[in-house]
Design an enzyme around this catalytic site. Structure first.
Site, short mmCIF file in Angstrom:
data_model
loop_
_atom_site.label_atom_id
_atom_site.label_comp_id
_atom_site.label_asym_id
_atom_site.label_seq_id
_atom_site.Cartn_x
_atom_site.Cartn_y
_atom_site.Cartn_z
N GLN A 69 -9.07 -29.95 -22.42
CA GLN A 69 -7.66 -30.26 -22.58
C GLN A 69 -7.21 -31.44 -21.72
O GLN A 69 -6.04 -31.81 -21.74
CB GLN A 69 -6.82 -29.03 -22.22
N HIS A 131 -6.12 -26.41 -18.61
CA HIS A 131 -4.88 -26.09 -17.87
C HIS A 131 -4.56 -27.12 -16.79
O HIS A 131 -4.52 -26.82 -15.60
CB HIS A 131 -4.94 -24.67 -17.28
N GLU A 225 6.95 -18.85 -21.36
CA GLU A 225 8.18 -18.66 -20.59
C GLU A 225 9.05 -19.90 -20.55
O GLU A 225 8.56 -21.02 -20.36
CB GLU A 225 7.84 -18.29 -19.14
#
Length: 355
Positions: A69, A131, A225
């Protein structure tokens, strides 16, 4: 508050192809002249002209660790860009111990970034491809927020203030630490930390009405979130979460714990958020003041209406457009979406007039 997972709304907007030929576009920022800077994750920065034509890759971009990523991530303009021509980039950087998220800045010249310098580095660098965060958001006072990730396999470091794994950091435009950061005087803490307990924040924007930072971060299976991170607060990961691990196993201690913040809003199932902006224009009736968020999965555009710290409504659009990596508002008042694919593109969101 949990998302009600509304069905996609049809008919009010449509996606129009604006620019093609991009490989994994990740971040975008409009220049004052109406052209757009776009990053490609493999390590290229291009200018998209007002008619959608792509420039050659700009020279001077830092070398990136393009694995998993990682790669060239977000781009932002200095608040005083008209005077200093400074462009900020976040990216994955190799180094001792592995790799980590970093931020560089350089002056936009003719076909190149000049005088490029790295002004901040995540610590420590670790192994692993996933991440990284990372969004850049300039506050009204000129300070820069940088979002990071937990680097997937390093959850214990997220609650450790001696690292910047799983944190949001706040720095001066030159990379120095603001003297009023919340952990400046705490022994053993990294002074650039603004908040902790974050999993992988890939959406961040400043509310132009209030000046507050808002972020959207990836959960695991469930638990994406929406937060408005405040100085010194702990947002819980991996101790509390509304998601479970990809294996189905429980994560942490539950959904709440004293001293840890609750999200303003969460999604289960997830939207896989990336990129966000508050809409300030008039092109889309009833959208002014809404928070627009890109969705990687199931894809499309998510619109939230807010009343202070409370979400009052959610709508979804353009699910068929693909994986939306970033959402930006153009000087024409229209929204532009980066579509994350090997044959990636920029699409313009056009309003559809009622017949």
């Amino acid at each position: 508050m949990k998302s009600p997972t509304p069905r996609p709304a049809d008919g009010s907007v449509r996606a129009v192809s604006f620019a093609t030929g991009l490989e994994r576009p990740w971040g975008a920022a409009f220049l004052p002249n109406g052209r757009m800077l776009v990053t490609e994750r493999p390590g290229r920065l291009r200018i998209v002209d007002r008619d959608g034509r792509l420039s050659a890759p700009l020279r001077g971009v830092p070398d990136v660790h393009a694995r998993g990523q990682g790669g060239l991530l977000d781009v932002a303009l200095s608040p005083s860009f008209a005077q200093d021509r400074l462009v900020y980039l976040s990216f994955s950087e190799s180094g001792d111990g592995g790799a980590g998220t970093a931020v560089a800045r350089g002056r936009l010249g003719d076909g190149a970034l000049e005088d490029v310098e790295v002004i901040w580095r995540q610590a420590p660098k670790v192994q692993g491809p996933n991440h990284w965060g990372s969004r850049l958001a300039f506050a009204k006072d000129g300070r820069l927020f940088v979002t990071t990730g937990d680097r997937f396999s390093y959850r214990p470091m997220v609650q450790d203030l001696s690292t910047t794994i799983g944190k949001i950091v706040r720095i001066e435009p030159d990379g120095k630490v603001p003297p009023d950061n919340p952990f400046v005087k705490r022994e053993g803490a990294r002074p650039e930390i603004w908040s902790l307990g974050h999993r992988n924040v890939q959406a961040a924007t400043i509310d132009p009405a209030t000046g507050r930072l808002w972020t959207v971060e990836h959960g695991a299976r469930g638990g994406d979130e929406l937060n408005h991170p405040e100085a010194g607060r702990n947002y819980g990961w991996p101790v509390i979460t509304y998601g479970v691990d990809y294996s189905g196993a429980k994560i942490g201690e539950g959904t709440a714990k004293p001293g840890m913040e609750q999200p303003v809003y969460y999604w289960d199932p997830v939207i896989a958020p990336s990129g966000a902006t508050f809409y300030t224009g008039d092109a889309y009736p009833g959208w002014k003041g809404s928070l627009l968020i890109g969705s990687l999965r199931p894809g499309g555009l998510v619109r939230l209406t807010l009343d202070g710290d409370r979400v009052t409504g959610e709508a979804r659009y353009l699910r068929d457009v693909g994986r939306v990596r970033d959402v930006v508002q153009g000087p024409d008042g229209l929204l532009y979406l980066l579509i994350d694919a090997s044959d990636g593109r920029v699409v313009r969101v056009d309003p559809v007039k009622a017949s």
